[in-house]
Write a protein that holds these residues in place. Structure first.
Motif, mmCIF file in Angstrom:
data_model
loop_
_atom_site.group_PDB
_atom_site.id
_atom_site.type_symbol
_atom_site.label_atom_id
_atom_site.label_comp_id
_atom_site.label_asym_id
_atom_site.label_seq_id
_atom_site.Cartn_x
_atom_site.Cartn_y
_atom_site.Cartn_z
ATOM 1 N N GLY A 1 0.633 -1.223 0.000
ATOM 2 C CA GLY A 1 0.189 -0.046 -0.128
ATOM 3 C C GLY A 1 0.798 1.445 0.120
ATOM 4 O O GLY A 1 0.385 2.274 0.417
ATOM 5 N N MET A 2 2.232 1.107 -0.307
ATOM 6 C CA MET A 2 2.992 2.264 -0.542
ATOM 7 C C MET A 2 2.486 3.430 -1.461
ATOM 8 O O MET A 2 1.738 3.122 -2.435
ATOM 9 N N GLU A 3 2.524 4.763 -0.897
ATOM 10 C CA GLU A 3 2.105 5.810 -1.848
ATOM 11 C C GLU A 3 3.402 6.185 -2.789
ATOM 12 O O GLU A 3 4.655 6.518 -2.359
ATOM 13 N N VAL A 4 3.331 6.422 -4.080
ATOM 14 C CA VAL A 4 4.154 7.191 -4.916
ATOM 15 C C VAL A 4 3.679 8.673 -5.146
ATOM 16 O O VAL A 4 2.731 8.755 -5.762
ATOM 17 N N PRO A 5 4.574 9.601 -4.436
ATOM 18 C CA PRO A 5 3.971 10.870 -4.694
ATOM 19 C C PRO A 5 3.870 11.393 -6.322
ATOM 20 O O PRO A 5 4.891 10.751 -7.073
ATOM 21 N N PHE A 6 2.816 12.009 -6.548
ATOM 22 C CA PHE A 6 2.706 12.461 -7.928
ATOM 23 C C PHE A 6 3.358 13.688 -7.996
ATOM 24 O O PHE A 6 2.949 14.844 -7.485
ATOM 25 N N LEU A 7 4.399 13.806 -8.857
ATOM 26 C CA LEU A 7 5.108 15.158 -8.754
ATOM 27 C C LEU A 7 4.716 16.479 -9.269
ATOM 28 O O LEU A 7 5.318 17.439 -8.780
ATOM 29 N N THR A 8 3.708 16.428 -10.028
ATOM 30 C CA THR A 8 3.318 17.978 -10.603
ATOM 31 C C THR A 8 2.647 18.563 -9.220
ATOM 32 O O THR A 8 2.318 19.611 -9.210
ATOM 33 N N ASN A 9 2.179 17.681 -8.170
ATOM 34 C CA ASN A 9 1.663 18.266 -6.890
ATOM 35 C C ASN A 9 2.714 18.786 -6.252
ATOM 36 O O ASN A 9 2.506 19.499 -5.234
ATOM 37 N N TYR A 10 3.917 18.733 -6.333
ATOM 38 C CA TYR A 10 4.964 19.182 -5.401
ATOM 39 C C TYR A 10 5.898 20.348 -6.163
ATOM 40 O O TYR A 10 6.521 21.078 -5.679
ATOM 41 N N TYR A 11 5.966 20.309 -7.712
ATOM 42 C CA TYR A 11 7.046 21.204 -8.262
ATOM 43 C C TYR A 11 6.165 21.570 -9.719
ATOM 44 O O TYR A 11 5.933 20.641 -10.327
ATOM 45 N N ASP A 12 5.994 22.880 -10.076
ATOM 46 C CA ASP A 12 5.304 23.262 -11.358
ATOM 47 C C ASP A 12 6.078 22.706 -12.377
ATOM 48 O O ASP A 12 5.518 22.430 -13.303
ATOM 49 N N ASN A 13 7.342 22.914 -12.495
ATOM 50 C CA ASN A 13 8.232 22.689 -13.782
ATOM 51 C C ASN A 13 8.378 21.294 -13.946
ATOM 52 O O ASN A 13 9.547 20.844 -14.171
ATOM 53 N N THR A 14 7.447 20.504 -13.865
ATOM 54 C CA THR A 14 7.533 18.890 -13.962
ATOM 55 C C THR A 14 6.870 18.379 -15.212
ATOM 56 O O THR A 14 6.055 18.471 -15.553
ATOM 57 N N PHE A 15 7.698 17.487 -15.734
ATOM 58 C CA PHE A 15 7.240 16.627 -16.781
ATOM 59 C C PHE A 15 7.225 15.200 -16.160
ATOM 60 O O PHE A 15 8.160 14.532 -15.656
ATOM 61 N N VAL A 16 6.024 14.539 -16.359
ATOM 62 C CA VAL A 16 5.704 13.087 -15.765
ATOM 63 C C VAL A 16 5.817 12.195 -16.948
ATOM 64 O O VAL A 16 4.809 12.430 -18.061
ATOM 65 N N THR A 17 6.837 11.324 -17.024
ATOM 66 C CA THR A 17 6.522 10.513 -18.353
ATOM 67 C C THR A 17 6.312 9.060 -18.095
ATOM 68 O O THR A 17 6.728 8.701 -16.993
ATOM 69 N N TYR A 18 5.593 8.490 -18.626
ATOM 70 C CA TYR A 18 4.744 7.158 -18.174
ATOM 71 C C TYR A 18 5.036 5.974 -19.463
ATOM 72 O O TYR A 18 4.707 6.592 -20.538
ATOM 73 N N SER A 19 4.939 4.880 -19.267
ATOM 74 C CA SER A 19 4.644 3.971 -20.264
ATOM 75 C C SER A 19 3.624 2.919 -19.670
ATOM 76 O O SER A 19 3.783 2.727 -18.354
ATOM 77 N N PHE A 20 3.028 2.416 -20.541
ATOM 78 C CA PHE A 20 2.028 1.172 -20.077
ATOM 79 C C PHE A 20 2.716 -0.215 -20.110
ATOM 80 O O PHE A 20 2.105 -1.339 -19.930
ATOM 81 N N SER A 21 3.804 -0.270 -20.484
ATOM 82 C CA SER A 21 4.930 -1.330 -20.600
ATOM 83 C C SER A 21 4.626 -2.236 -19.488
ATOM 84 O O SER A 21 4.460 -3.575 -19.614
ATOM 85 N N LYS A 22 4.634 -1.749 -18.176
ATOM 86 C CA LYS A 22 4.596 -2.733 -16.989
ATOM 87 C C LYS A 22 3.395 -2.873 -16.434
ATOM 88 O O LYS A 22 3.020 -3.750 -15.975
ATOM 89 N N SER A 23 2.409 -1.710 -16.493
ATOM 90 C CA SER A 23 1.075 -1.992 -15.988
ATOM 91 C C SER A 23 0.188 -2.854 -16.594
ATOM 92 O O SER A 23 -0.499 -3.428 -16.011
ATOM 93 N N LEU A 24 0.357 -2.851 -17.836
ATOM 94 C CA LEU A 24 -0.493 -3.817 -18.836
ATOM 95 C C LEU A 24 0.422 -5.069 -19.242
ATOM 96 O O LEU A 24 -0.227 -5.708 -20.157
ATOM 97 N N SER A 25 1.742 -4.879 -19.292
ATOM 98 C CA SER A 25 2.557 -5.928 -19.597
ATOM 99 C C SER A 25 2.656 -5.877 -21.141
ATOM 100 O O SER A 25 2.404 -6.977 -21.790
ATOM 101 N N ILE A 26 2.779 -4.622 -21.778
ATOM 102 C CA ILE A 26 2.889 -4.597 -23.411
ATOM 103 C C ILE A 26 3.822 -3.696 -23.685
ATOM 104 O O ILE A 26 3.874 -2.629 -24.542
ATOM 105 N N PRO A 27 5.157 -4.065 -23.400
ATOM 106 C CA PRO A 27 6.451 -3.428 -23.570
ATOM 107 C C PRO A 27 6.725 -3.314 -25.122
ATOM 108 O O PRO A 27 7.334 -2.260 -25.585
ATOM 109 N N GLY A 28 6.361 -4.292 -25.936
ATOM 110 C CA GLY A 28 6.570 -4.168 -27.311
ATOM 111 C C GLY A 28 5.843 -3.470 -28.023
ATOM 112 O O GLY A 28 6.063 -2.797 -29.047
ATOM 113 N N GLU A 29 4.531 -3.010 -27.329
ATOM 114 C CA GLU A 29 3.700 -1.956 -28.337
ATOM 115 C C GLU A 29 4.149 -0.383 -28.088
ATOM 116 O O GLU A 29 3.687 0.306 -29.071
ATOM 117 N N ARG A 30 4.973 0.149 -27.253
ATOM 118 C CA ARG A 30 5.608 1.188 -27.338
ATOM 119 C C ARG A 30 4.518 2.289 -27.124
ATOM 120 O O ARG A 30 4.259 3.069 -27.979
#
Lengths: 396, 396
Positions: free
Chosen positions: A224-253
């Protein structure tokens, strides 16, 4: 007569390939069931059925020209809107579609961000240990990567060193949370302190210092650990994300960049990301995957599977006297090498058919990375081998 | 505080977007049926049914982890093999899977090639008029693009100028065949002469000069014209391809690089392409699309549809006194501006709701590009507008 820079990259890559081939040869010699390969970070839990169903439905129901066609370089408005709303629901953010750029995975996203923000000679800081590919992503765009050393007792970053490493030339700090290779999650306190340091340095140097957050493991967290969402802490933030791990689809890019709405010059920066997506040759994130995502943003692969692996391997290795910080997320564990030279430890492990990656690949020598995205049965089978390996160090 | 280079790119991109928005506004004002938009090169003929079926079958039948999973950065061996065999059958080449690297479209392919071969300061030659994106693809990797002027009577390249432009610094020549924006096909004779010039210059400068062929329009040819396959003419050739046009799937970002087996240092160069695919953040071509392609390599969209458009628009425009070389492939036609400043011609056309792109975008001022990948009915509706436009020039 290929590029000089590439010759070195090919040599590095050949070393990794040699390791891979060595593993394969070993499997042929002793049987693959007697090889314990913890070297690869490949998802191995099921793709959610709903996602596959969404692909089939899109192909059956949508106009094929629209489904497989060009759209704005930033992605389909409907997908961007769905991603924005999903983030808002989960993290109390205020994104709209204009803050989201769909990308060719997180690797594509990071290259698009660096292309957009880096002038030649700009520096990007990374918190060691870090994913080695970052070096290439930064140098692709004529930036220089500088390392911030870890606090190896916790593998939270050494914030004093971070502060010392920020200079006039610092354009960005890249963060990976949860962290590959340690499995550590940077806490809310750590993130707040990082944000404070960056704010203060921005003021000191009178220019933006961007926070670039690489979050492919965001959904792979335990207890149940929390991963802080960075735009809530710092304005000049880019969050980059991939669905590779959450959906197990790394080949789909398929992934995205979420740009903090309060970022300086936000609209023009998003235009820059969109243009960079085009110029770098990505053009846009694969269209069918963008369509299929809309209904699958809350789908998850079997995270409990990785958790079960984590508990088993952590418990057994610490019982055997190995040292490591207990992973809280991702599917890695970062083991202290029982002897100073990790290379020798990796070699000894190989004697018992255990394949590991040295910490030097993550700019953190003296450690090894163990990827537990493997079958539970393989971990069980590997335990006697780890016992023998541990014994070898007790004897010494 | 985004990158300086990107600020210019965003400005250019905004100009294109402004044009796009102007077209939209016009459509709102006068009704979209009265706007004749020939500005966009987007495929509009059907996606072959077999391809969509192949996607569905792959999702239903294959193991999802393999289907959506990582593979070698160069692509699935089975797909690479199928592409090699398909090329061999059609062009009497001798590729095997080790010569093929699957990519994120042709744009991805070109970036991967340039990353692999360009050292900072290297020059790449392009034959004007050429697709403007090449400038970005070359400068992404610290190369410099130099232009070879056209023979505007035929729009075959001016080979004397090509010879003169090759210097010690020339690392590659990029060719687009059939050509965007002229629709011309470089003939066998032209290609043979280019190959001879490059051979001679390689000898003179004692280093490789690569031929990089960008061939997304290879399958869009008319009147049974032949498009020479360049590895049959010159050893140091990369053929880059995209399925965007032949299958009408530009949003899916799927293509490949075929490396001539006789290229100098071929195996290492392919390793370089594979590594570049990873470092640039593509990682690999989208996996499901790679799988679906295997059975669809001989599928084609409705090329006859574009041909019908070509005949109508070419016939009518020349009847009206406009000048252009008859296109032989792709879905573009490159019209000579009846007045020296193409910008003014583009403006006058807009008065009659005809949207065109100026030749300056292709480094060939004094011309305009007309993309006839539109509905036949729109071309019919546009003819009276072209008549009025022509009249305006007769009056002058």
């Amino acid at each position: 007569m290929i590029a000089k820079k590439m010759q070195q990259e090919i040599a590095n890559s050949s070393a990794i390939r040699a390791m891979f081939l060595e593993g394969k040869e070993l499997a042929e010699k002793v049987g693959s069931e007697h090889v314990y390969d913890f070297s690869l970070g490949n998802p191995m839990t099921p793709v959610p059925e709903k996602y596959n169903q969404a692909i089939i439905e899109a192909v059956q129901q949508e106009n094929a020209l629209e489904l497989h066609g060009y759209m704005d370089n930033a992605g389909y408005p409907k997908t961007r809107r769905a991603v924005a709303e999903n983030l808002n629901q989960r993290f109390d953010t205020k994104f709209d579609e204009s803050n989201i750029v769909m990308t060719v995975g997180a690797a594509g996203a990071l290259n698009v961000v660096f292309k957009t923000i880096l002038d030649p000679g700009d520096e990007v800081l990374a918190l060691a240990p870090y994913f080695g590919e970052y070096r290439g992503y930064v140098s692709n765009h004529q930036g220089t990567l500088r390392e911030v050393r870890p606090d190896t007792s916790t593998f939270q970053p050494d914030l004093t060193d971070l502060e010392a490493k920020i200079t006039e030339k610092t354009k960005a700090l890249i963060i990976n949370n949860p962290v590959n290779p340690t499995g550590v999650i940077y806490s809310r306190e750590t993130i707040q302190k990082i944000a404070d340091i960056l704010e203060q340095k921005q003021e000191e140097y009178h220019h933006e210092i961007y926070l670039v957050s690489d979050e492919p493991y965001r959904e792979l967290v335990y207890d149940g650990m929390e991963v802080p969402f960075l735009t809530n802490y710092y304005d000049n933030t880019f969050v980059t994300y991939s669905f590779s791990k959450s959906l197990s689809i790394p080949g789909e890019r398929i992934g995205y960049i979420a740009v903090c709405p309060q970022m300086a010059d936000c609209a023009r920066t998003v235009s820059g990301l969109s243009v960079a997506n085009r110029i770098l040759g990505f053009v846009n994130a694969p269209s069918l995957m963008q369509k299929a995502l809309v209904s699958s943003l809350n789908e998850r692969t079997d995270v409990a599977y990785y958790d079960r692996n984590r508990k088993l391997i952590y418990e057994k290795l610490t019982e055997l006297g190995f040292t490591c910080v207990k992973p809280q997320g991702a599917f890695y564990l970062f083991l202290k090498s029982p002897e100073p030279e990790e290379r020798k430890f990796v070699e000894k492990a190989k004697k018992y058919h255990i394949l590991l990656v040295g910490g030097s690949s993550f700019s953190c020598p003296g450690y090894v990375r163990l990827a537990y995205c493997v079958s539970y049965e393989m971990i069980l089978r590997s335990l006697p081998a780890f016992e023998k390996l541990a014994e070898e160090y007790r004897e010494e």
